[in-house]
Design an enzyme around this catalytic site. Sequence first.
Site, PDB file in Angstrom:
ATOM      1  N   TRP A 131     -11.437 -28.491  24.864  1.00 26.81           N
ATOM      2  CA  TRP A 131     -10.929 -28.946  23.569  1.00 26.81           C
ATOM      3  C   TRP A 131      -9.400 -28.978  23.572  1.00 26.81           C
ATOM      4  O   TRP A 131      -8.786 -29.837  22.945  1.00 26.81           O
ATOM      5  CB  TRP A 131     -11.423 -28.016  22.461  1.00 26.81           C
ATOM      6  CG  TRP A 131     -10.896 -28.350  21.091  1.00 26.81           C
ATOM      7  CD1 TRP A 131     -11.443 -29.181  20.159  1.00 26.81           C
ATOM      8  CD2 TRP A 131      -9.696 -27.829  20.475  1.00 26.81           C
ATOM      9  NE1 TRP A 131     -10.674 -29.223  19.016  1.00 26.81           N
ATOM     10  CE2 TRP A 131      -9.594 -28.408  19.189  1.00 26.81           C
ATOM     11  CE3 TRP A 131      -8.709 -26.933  20.891  1.00 26.81           C
ATOM     12  CZ2 TRP A 131      -8.544 -28.115  18.321  1.00 26.81           C
ATOM     13  CZ3 TRP A 131      -7.659 -26.649  20.030  1.00 26.81           C
ATOM     14  CH2 TRP A 131      -7.586 -27.230  18.759  1.00 26.81           C
ATOM     15  N   HIS A 132      -8.789 -28.031  24.299  1.00 28.39           N
ATOM     16  CA  HIS A 132      -7.335 -27.933  24.286  1.00 28.39           C
ATOM     17  C   HIS A 132      -6.658 -29.075  25.029  1.00 28.39           C
ATOM     18  O   HIS A 132      -5.479 -29.360  24.766  1.00 28.39           O
ATOM     19  CB  HIS A 132      -6.893 -26.591  24.877  1.00 28.39           C
ATOM     20  CG  HIS A 132      -7.024 -25.452  23.923  1.00 28.39           C
ATOM     21  ND1 HIS A 132      -8.198 -24.755  23.745  1.00 28.39           N
ATOM     22  CD2 HIS A 132      -6.131 -24.893  23.075  1.00 28.39           C
ATOM     23  CE1 HIS A 132      -8.020 -23.815  22.832  1.00 28.39           C
ATOM     24  NE2 HIS A 132      -6.780 -23.880  22.412  1.00 28.39           N
ATOM     25  N   GLY A 133      -7.361 -29.713  25.952  1.00 30.63           N
ATOM     26  CA  GLY A 133      -6.713 -30.824  26.610  1.00 30.63           C
ATOM     27  C   GLY A 133      -7.441 -31.293  27.849  1.00 30.63           C
ATOM     28  O   GLY A 133      -8.291 -30.598  28.402  1.00 30.63           O
TER      29      GLY A 133
END
Length: 483
Positions: free
Chosen positions: A325-327
């Site tokens: 989700w963060h990248g």
Amino acid sequence: MLFNSIDFAVFLPIVFLLYWLVFSKSLKKQNLFLILASYVFYGWWDWRFLLLILISTLVDFYVGKKLGQETAPKKRKLLLWVSVLTNLGMLGFFKYFNFFIENFTSAFTFFGASFQPNTLNIILPVGISFYTFQTLSYTIDVYRKKLTPTNDGVAFSAFVCFFPQLVAGPIERASNLLPQFYKNRTFNYNNAVDGMRQILWGLIKKMVIADNCAVYANLFFNNSGDYSGSTLLLGALFFTFQIYGDFSGYSDIAIGTSRLFGFDLHKNFAFPYFSRDFAEFWRRWHISLSTWFRDYVYIPLGGSHGGKWMKIRNTFIIFLVSGFWHGANWTFIIWGLLNAVYFLPLLLTNKNRINLDIVAQGSNLPTIKDFLKIALTFTLTVFAWIFFRAESGVVALQIVSEIFSESLFIIPSFEGKRLAVVTAILIVLFMIAEWFGREKAYASADWGLHLKRPLRWVIYAIQLFIIFQFMETDKSPFIYFQF
């Protein structure tokens, strides 16, 4: 528009005054005005991406209404998938398209095949990971019949695009925030003053702690091959406080700004660096995202029920998804795996819920046992942040290798040592303030409340002086804008 910019310093008072002086007599006008202000706030960065928010709003509002009318299970599930695919489709395209293409290409090259697809020059819309998750929670809750769908399109639109938490959270659930758009709001002086205090503390976190730490974190991580293990460890520590000050500072400003307009958002950080184990850490760090994954991914997978292997599977899935989700970078996935490894022993030994209280509650100092637990948790957290911050997994391993080499015992050497010492002192003072304020909603919540108004204003003036004295001249965007 950045919270720490001149633009926002002009924007906020104008919106505040118009909201309470011009539109306060009509709830619908207040909500419409908030939509307009939020679209201006978001469009200030790039007006083209307002279309994405509008699509997400219209699709989920329509799906919610239809779910409230439909009783056939198959049709309800189809409607849910319309929402899921629309929101995750937009998120996936803008955030992960090139990641999958590049890794697909690498896989073909590894096996000796020649494959050269075209990648796209895609700009990641600010905050897309946050508002898509927020609207998704609405349709999922309506589908589960835990929430009654709304017929008020204006209130729903305001809920989706509410500017204080639009681009970096907290990720609010419709069950908490949406009903607040139905109720008449009257100005409350005490709430507004408390909101301003929290904004001030958030600006200190961002502009004094995070931005100063960023100078050295960026220097050491971006040129990691030039520095000793001791210097790189110092860089990891600076980044540890940078990301906390940056992200929790944003959350404080968002929550405080919301209070100015009569809204209450959920707490997003609860002094996570004082955690005694990793289960406690994840109950205190980015709380809105952790609980989102718990309720919409972990529990549907079976949660902590079932056999040992199901617990292991679910734990790794939740942390891998959180990392992704963060990248779109393998470093985030490695970071998620590390946190899964940290968390798993607690889950398997049923010790993941033993530290539910505030550490050393009612006491000025922790016990030796608690101190050692905090120190161990913090040390492992710093290690994991190396992978989060590094440009690639290879660079992260090189940094870790250097830290665990003989150069760890060399005195750090780099330009700007004196300012780094000042930053370190600021961090120590900041953490002392956090420690003594850990039982409050935010560290400075009760500063000067027992004093007369002139003396309280002196305390506020001192905080403003600290901001202007130590802030970095180059305004840096909030880290989580890229997520």
